[in-house]
Write an enzyme that holds these catalytic residues in place. Structure first.
Site, PDB file in Angstrom:
ATOM      1  N   ASP A  58       0.825  -1.203   0.000  1.00 42.82           N
ATOM      2  CA  ASP A  58       0.000   0.000   0.000  1.00 42.82           C
ATOM      3  C   ASP A  58       0.869   1.267   0.000  1.00 42.82           C
ATOM      4  O   ASP A  58       1.818   1.361   0.802  1.00 42.82           O
ATOM      5  CB  ASP A  58      -0.862  -0.028   1.275  1.00 42.82           C
ATOM      6  CG  ASP A  58      -1.904   1.061   1.307  1.00 42.82           C
ATOM      7  OD1 ASP A  58      -2.764   1.077   0.410  1.00 42.82           O
ATOM      8  OD2 ASP A  58      -1.857   1.897   2.232  1.00 42.82           O
TER       9      ASP A  58
ATOM     10  N   GLU B  83       1.983  -0.083  -4.792  1.00 42.95           N
ATOM     11  CA  GLU B  83       1.054   0.979  -5.165  1.00 42.95           C
ATOM     12  C   GLU B  83       1.806   2.294  -5.064  1.00 42.95           C
ATOM     13  O   GLU B  83       2.297   2.655  -3.989  1.00 42.95           O
ATOM     14  CB  GLU B  83      -0.154   0.993  -4.230  1.00 42.95           C
ATOM     15  CG  GLU B  83      -1.194   1.985  -4.691  1.00 42.95           C
ATOM     16  CD  GLU B  83      -2.149   2.458  -3.607  1.00 42.95           C
ATOM     17  OE1 GLU B  83      -3.273   2.830  -3.942  1.00 42.95           O
ATOM     18  OE2 GLU B  83      -1.753   2.472  -2.418  1.00 42.95           O
TER      19      GLU B  83
ATOM     20  N   HIS C  16     -10.544  -0.906  -5.647  1.00 46.72           N
ATOM     21  CA  HIS C  16     -11.503  -0.525  -4.608  1.00 46.72           C
ATOM     22  C   HIS C  16     -11.478   0.973  -4.317  1.00 46.72           C
ATOM     23  O   HIS C  16     -12.241   1.440  -3.476  1.00 46.72           O
ATOM     24  CB  HIS C  16     -11.181  -1.307  -3.332  1.00 46.72           C
ATOM     25  CG  HIS C  16      -9.813  -0.970  -2.816  1.00 46.72           C
ATOM     26  ND1 HIS C  16      -8.661  -1.340  -3.476  1.00 46.72           N
ATOM     27  CD2 HIS C  16      -9.410  -0.262  -1.738  1.00 46.72           C
ATOM     28  CE1 HIS C  16      -7.618  -0.892  -2.817  1.00 46.72           C
ATOM     29  NE2 HIS C  16      -8.043  -0.225  -1.752  1.00 46.72           N
ATOM     30  N   ASP C  17     -10.589   1.713  -4.960  1.00 44.39           N
ATOM     31  CA  ASP C  17     -10.520   3.172  -4.767  1.00 44.39           C
ATOM     32  C   ASP C  17     -11.047   3.941  -5.977  1.00 44.39           C
ATOM     33  O   ASP C  17     -10.995   5.171  -5.985  1.00 44.39           O
ATOM     34  CB  ASP C  17      -9.068   3.613  -4.543  1.00 44.39           C
ATOM     35  CG  ASP C  17      -8.462   3.062  -3.265  1.00 44.39           C
ATOM     36  OD1 ASP C  17      -9.215   2.858  -2.291  1.00 44.39           O
ATOM     37  OD2 ASP C  17      -7.237   2.844  -3.245  1.00 44.39           O
TER      38      ASP C  17
HETATM   39  C1  NOJ Z   1      -4.436   3.104  -0.743  1.00 41.74           C
HETATM   40  C2  NOJ Z   1      -5.564   2.151  -0.526  1.00 41.74           C
HETATM   41  O1  NOJ Z   1      -5.841   1.496  -1.737  1.00 41.74           O
HETATM   42  C3  NOJ Z   1      -6.723   2.965  -0.010  1.00 41.74           C
HETATM   43  O2  NOJ Z   1      -7.926   2.237   0.014  1.00 41.74           O
HETATM   44  C4  NOJ Z   1      -6.349   3.503   1.347  1.00 41.74           C
HETATM   45  O3  NOJ Z   1      -7.348   4.374   1.802  1.00 41.74           O
HETATM   46  C5  NOJ Z   1      -5.025   4.274   1.305  1.00 41.74           C
HETATM   47  N1  NOJ Z   1      -4.026   3.607   0.531  1.00 41.74           N
HETATM   48  C6  NOJ Z   1      -4.476   4.453   2.694  1.00 41.74           C
HETATM   49  O4  NOJ Z   1      -4.021   3.222   3.198  1.00 41.74           O
END
Ligand code: NOJ
Length: 552
Positions: free
Chosen positions: A193, A243, A317-318
């Site tokens: 992440d 990510e 999911h974002d």
């Molecule tokens: C990226 C994640 O994909 C997201 O869902 C999260 O809110 C942020 N990082 C913080 O961890």
């Protein structure tokens, strides 16, 4: 890194919304076990599960309070071990989501840190006597005041997600030890992440923006990842994907170049900001199609030339659902979803498929803010109101941009709660679950689902998908994205029409190598007449393969 990486496809599961074995409001690990036969049929190689560790769920598990334990809402360690074993039996590896830019403020380390400035864990976090002007990615200052010690701690995300101090070698060792714990259990990979945010510039300077220049791809991030590689990945066959927030091509080459021993591949998000007017997410915007092609083309060519490796994705999911965003969620939902699938899966990199994308799930058209759960969306709504928008205007933005668009329960069948559960789910179902669901898609050989299954199989069949170079033939065209992928022995031609109006296209001379023959591998309409000029239909997609009559 695993040998199959270049032929692999990863399927992303958001466990909270995937399947509830226990028939509760939220999904669980046994729910994933229940669906393994379906995932094996689809042909995916890895499952990336978003976090299911103990967490107060302020950010749906990205606020971890115990990295070693499974949140009882998702099940037990025995359930997880069953999932690992059952997936392995089907040739599927499980990838864990590792969240180590920050922990929850309920994590034992942070609780210890609160005990005083001289506590061993104090330095696991980032404290200052005065805040600077850095902004949280979820809105407001990135610093929260802690009254006992009179200091501020950094949180680039929610106030309950305190940033870890990677400058501290003991913190790094604690993280690596935790990752080895999961690797030893037999997980097949890690998704890391916001991993390019872990190294903050120690000066904590201010700038005229939100501070991101001082912690994005920060000064020691490559050193930290190389150390992680030595301490955790070396000697193990792990697929690792980082990510990367607001990153650059040059950094992503470095993160993913095999000789640098950092990660297998990277996610970047530049192509998903083409509908952010002036870079602002929380504004209504049409997407810039020429910009989308330019960004994807630059990354295709740049990563290929530099020896890096891309993670390919439209959804997670974002992000809002891609068929609502770049396709047509109405009349042309099925064909546009297939077109988007082919356009992405034809590229070089490792494709990621997000739950529900394979059945063309769309944004659920949220009407009221009470329907939403996501902390970022709820904050954004308040900020939009404060900026002068009325409720309807603010809701229009949330409806288009919210992360909850992709978090509604997975649609398995046409039963009351879509086969997700027998209880009212934690987030409302989309209204179309009665006809957009896995059972219906399985029964229809012409469905988006079957189209994805063919694409996944093609990647394993044709090496050019992994190796071929990339050339865009229509960089400036307002609705066509035509590209080739070429290796010594094969070439692919991918034609994608991003629009509903009729469109003709003629292939320029010289694209097809002399004496090569063609086969149509995949299309979202019945095969067109032979020839190199097409009358394209709405959201048309064509995938051809060329090969020498006599192999070279
Ligand atoms: C990226 C994640 O994909 C997201 O869902 C999260 O809110 C942020 N990082 C913080 O961890």
């Amino acid at each position: 890194m695993p040998e199959n990486m270049k032929q692999a496809v990863v399927y992303q599961i958001y466990p909270k919304s995937f399947s509830s074995h226990r028939q509760q409001a939220t999904g669980d690990l046994l729910g994933v076990v229940d669906r393994l036969d379906y995932l094996a049929w689809l042909g995916v190689d890895y499952l990336w599960l978003t976090p299911f560790y103990c967490s107060p769920q302020k950010d749906n598990g990205y606020d971890v309070s115990d990295y070693y334990r499974i949140d009882p809402a998702y099940g037990s360690m025995a359930d997880f071990e069953l999932l690992l074993a059952e997936a392995r039996q089907r040739g599927i590896g499980i990838m864990l989501d590792i969240v180590v830019n920050h922990t929850s403020t309920e994590h034992a380390w942070f609780r210890q840190a609160l005990k005083g400035r001289d506590n061993f864990y104090r330095d696991f976090y980032i404290w200052r006597d005065q805040p600077n002007n850095w902004q949280s990615k979820f809105g407001g200052s990135a610093w929260a005041f802690e009254p006992e010690s009179g200091q501020y701690y950094l949180h680039l995300f929610d106030q309950t997600q305190a940033d870890l101090n990677w400058e501290n070698p003991q913190l790094r060792q604690a993280v690596f030890e935790m990752m080895r714990f999961w690797a030893d259990k037999g997980v097949a990979g890690f998704r890391l992440d916001v991993i390019n945010l872990i190294s903050k510039d120690p000066a904590f300077s201010e700038d005229d923006s939100d501070g991101r220049h001082f912690y994005t791809d920060g000064p020691r991030v490559h050193e930290y990842l190389q150390q992680m590689h030595r301490e955790v990945f070396a000697g193990r066959e792990l697929l690792t994907v980082g990510e990367m927030s607001s990153t650059s091509l040059a950094h992503c080459i470095d993160y993913s170049h095999p000789e640098r021993r950092e990660l297998s591949m990277t996610f970047n998000f530049h192509h998903l900001k083409v509908d952010y007017p002036q870079g602002q997410k929380w504004q209504l915007g049409r997407f810039d199609f020429v910009g989308l092609k330019r960004i994807l083309s630059d990354w295709q060519q740049g990563m290929h030339a530099g020896g890096g490796w891309n993670a390919l994705f439209w959804c997670n999911h974002d992000q809002p659902r891609v068929v609502s965003r770049f396709g047509d969620e109405g009349q042309y939902r099925q064909v546009s979803a297939k077109m988007l699938a082919t356009a992405l899966h034809g590229l070089q990199g490792t494709p990621y498929l997000y739950q529900g994308e394979e059945i063309a799930m769309a944004n659920p058209a949220f009407q009221h803010i009470e329907e939403l759960r996501d902390v970022e969306s709820l904050n954004a709504y308040q900020q939009l109101l404060a900026s002068g928008l009325d409720r309807a205007q603010a809701m229009a933005v949330i409806r288009q941009k919210s992360r909850d668009n992709s978090r509604t329960p997975m649609q398995w069948d046409n039963s009351r709660f879509a086969g997700f559960s027998q209880t009212q789910p934690w987030l409302r179902l989309a209204d179309d679950a009665g006809h957009i669901n896995v059972a219906a898609a399985l029964a229809d050989p012409d469905s988006v689902l079957h189209h994805y299954r063919r694409l996944i199989a093609l990647r394993k069949q044709y090496p050019v998908l992994a190796d071929g170079d990339y050339r865009c033939l229509t960089p400036e065209h307002p609705s066509l994205w035509v590209y080739t992928r070429r290796s010594a022995a094969e070439m692919l031609l991918v034609i994608s029409h991003f629009g509903a109006e009729a469109q003709s296209y003629r292939l320029p001379e010289g694209v097809i190598p002399e004496g090569w023959q063609a086969e149509l591998l995949l299309s979202n309409y019945p095969a067109p007449p032979a020839g190199w000029q097409w009358q394209l239909r709405p959201w048309h997609s064509l995938l051809y393969r060329f090969y020498p009559v006599t192999p070279p």
